[in-house]
Design an enzyme around this catalytic site. Structure first.
Site, PDB file in Angstrom:
ATOM      1  N   ASP A 180      63.053  22.998 -25.566  1.00  0.00           N
ATOM      2  CA  ASP A 180      63.090  23.724 -26.850  1.00  0.00           C
ATOM      3  C   ASP A 180      62.401  22.929 -27.961  1.00  0.00           C
ATOM      4  O   ASP A 180      62.791  21.796 -28.259  1.00  0.00           O
ATOM      5  CB  ASP A 180      64.575  23.970 -27.171  1.00  0.00           C
ATOM      6  CG  ASP A 180      64.776  25.018 -28.237  1.00  0.00           C
ATOM      7  OD1 ASP A 180      63.803  25.365 -28.929  1.00  0.00           O
ATOM      8  OD2 ASP A 180      65.919  25.483 -28.378  1.00  0.00           O
TER       9      ASP A 180
ATOM     10  N   ASP B  64      65.031  33.898 -31.658  1.00  0.00           N
ATOM     11  CA  ASP B  64      66.314  34.020 -30.949  1.00  0.00           C
ATOM     12  C   ASP B  64      66.870  35.443 -30.955  1.00  0.00           C
ATOM     13  O   ASP B  64      66.812  36.144 -31.968  1.00  0.00           O
ATOM     14  CB  ASP B  64      67.363  33.109 -31.598  1.00  0.00           C
ATOM     15  CG  ASP B  64      67.118  31.651 -31.273  1.00  0.00           C
ATOM     16  OD1 ASP B  64      66.047  31.319 -30.739  1.00  0.00           O
ATOM     17  OD2 ASP B  64      68.022  30.845 -31.556  1.00  0.00           O
TER      18      ASP B  64
HETATM   19  C1  GLA Z   1      67.321  27.478 -30.168  1.00  0.00           C
HETATM   20  C2  GLA Z   1      67.061  28.329 -28.922  1.00  0.00           C
HETATM   21  C3  GLA Z   1      68.370  28.924 -28.460  1.00  0.00           C
HETATM   22  C4  GLA Z   1      69.366  27.817 -28.146  1.00  0.00           C
HETATM   23  C5  GLA Z   1      69.555  26.929 -29.365  1.00  0.00           C
HETATM   24  C6  GLA Z   1      70.374  25.689 -29.025  1.00  0.00           C
HETATM   25  O1  GLA Z   1      67.726  28.243 -31.252  1.00  0.00           O
HETATM   26  O2  GLA Z   1      66.120  29.327 -29.192  1.00  0.00           O
HETATM   27  O3  GLA Z   1      68.161  29.730 -27.307  1.00  0.00           O
HETATM   28  O4  GLA Z   1      68.891  27.067 -27.055  1.00  0.00           O
HETATM   29  O5  GLA Z   1      68.299  26.480 -29.878  1.00  0.00           O
HETATM   30  O6  GLA Z   1      70.501  24.806 -30.089  1.00  0.00           O
END
Ligand code: GLA
Length: 400
Positions: A150, A221
């Site tokens: 990420d 997200d």
């Molecule tokens: C980001 C990702 C999510 C999750 C969070 C965890 O927002 O897009 O899917 O993994 O981080 O902190």
């Protein structure tokens, strides 16, 4: 007679064999979109070792494993501190990652983990910057089968610091960071699904497969509300040609069973993610899910659309008013069609007439409704009543 192979030649041959072996091992992972469960959408930062074990237990005892759910993925917040040798330790919520991996494997499931290329993860825990090879090797030693990587703090801490006001240079830094972890995973020799999470920046679908990426987030997200689900599905338009065996567009993990989604919305969400050949990573509280949510997540006919070996992601074919028609080709010449009522009036139904010709179909068709299991005949311009936010998901075995 003994033939002696000069040492450099032997080394080259060995390297070639290793490369072929590793490449084919990587090609085997994610031949169809990965299926499993991830901790973030329900547990977020509260997730513990016990939650992972309970979820794994439930996946097996509740029949989800038999339906194809294999990966049990720990998202952010498992990380502790690095020691003087740079080795990253788990925090107290995850006392023994190797033992957890062994447990998950003993159930016939696979274990996934999470990190990022920056100094910190999205939730502020330790990231992999400067420790990529070390972390990848540790994941392999633990028996990890899947990594979600990420971007998060890599943006302010590396991209914006090293290349201020230079978008193109920032993107090159980002691609190099994903390449670095891709190579580190490959070097472990363990087949580990590589999931890129950088929200679709810089047309990730164009470059991720070459770095060994098996899936890549195409959007920001997801949230457990209709508008988010509808927006994410709409953002997949134009990306179908980038999906295929081993490499998939990822419109984010499932929210089926979370928040206040209605049953119709849960059905549509699951139907469309299957049409889109998306990874099916459930994100709900498995041990406490309602039977109707379990029924959605384990509908074999719908899962078979997602897992169709051709890997042809659905395309948006046409819209009429607020009703959308999507279609995808399946193996043996079959076709799947999803008709979605995106209209917001919860109580009304839309009189909608299905235009078969726009789907390339000629004359009456025989179809199966994948939510009722009933066979039905389709005729051109037939009226279809669809409650708000609901879906009619059809499979035509022999389209004409
Ligand atoms: C980001 C990702 C999510 C999750 C969070 C965890 O927002 O897009 O899917 O993994 O981080 O902190």
């Amino acid at each position: 007679m003994r033939i002696s192979v000069p040492l450099p030649l032997a080394a080259i041959a060995l390297a070639a064999i290793t490369f072929v072996f590793q490449t084919s091992a990587r090609a085997q992972v994610a031949a169809t979109p990965p299926m499993g469960w991830n901790s973030w959408n329900y547990f977020a930062e509260k997730v513990t070792d016990k939650d992972i074990r309970d979820s794994a237990d439930q996946i097996v005892s509740g029949g989800m494993k038999d339906a194809g759910y294999i990966y049990v993925n720990i998202d952010d917040t498992w990380e502790g501190e690095r020691d003087a040798s740079g080795v990253l330790h788990t925090n107290t919520k995850f006392p023994d990652m190797k033992a957890l991996a062994d447990y998950v494997h003993s159930k016939g499931l696979k274990l996934g983990i999470y990190s990022g290329p920056g100094p910190k993860t999205c939730a502020g825990y330790a990231g992999s910057l400067g420790h990529e090879e070390q972390d990848a090797k540790m994941y392999a030693d633990w028996g990890i089968d899947y990594l979600k990587y990420d971007l998060c703090s890599f943006i302010p801490e590396v991209m914006e610091k090293q290349a201020p006001n230079d978008k193109a240079a920032q993107m090159r830094l980002m691609v190099a960071a994903y390449d670095k972890m891709g190579k580190a995973l490959k070097a472990t020799g363990r087949p580990i699904v590589y999931s890129l999470c950088q929200y679709g920046w810089d047309n990730v679908w164009e470059w991720a497969p070459a770095l060994g990426g098996n899936l890549w987030r195409t959007t920001g997200d997801i949230q457990a509300r209709w508008q988010s689900i509808y927006d994410l599905m709409s953002e997949q338009v134009g990306l179908a040609s980038y999906a295929g065996p081993g490499h998939w567009n990822d419109p984010d993990m499932l929210e089926v069973g979370n928040g206040k989604l209605s049953l119709a919305e849960n059905r549509t969400h699951f139907s469309m993610w299957s049409m889109l050949a998306a990874p099916l990573l459930a994100g709900n509280d498995l041990p406490h899910m309602k039977p109707e949510i379990h029924a959605i997540l384990t509908n074999r006919d719908v899962i078979a659309i997602d897992q169709d070996p051709l890997g042809h992601e659905a395309r948006h074919i046409y819209s009429k008013g607020e009703v959308e028609v999507w279609a995808r080709d399946l193996k043996n010449g079959a076709k799947a069609i999803a008709i979605v009522n995106a209209g917001s009036d919860v109580y009304s139904t839309h009189p909608f007439h299905l235009d078969l010709t726009q789907l390339g179909l000629h004359g009456p068709q025989h179809a199966k409704n994948l939510w009722t299991g009933k066979e039905m005949d389709l005729t051109n311009n037939m009226p279809i009543e669809l409650p708000s936010h609901d879906v009619l998901l059809l499979r035509i075995a022999n389209p004409k």
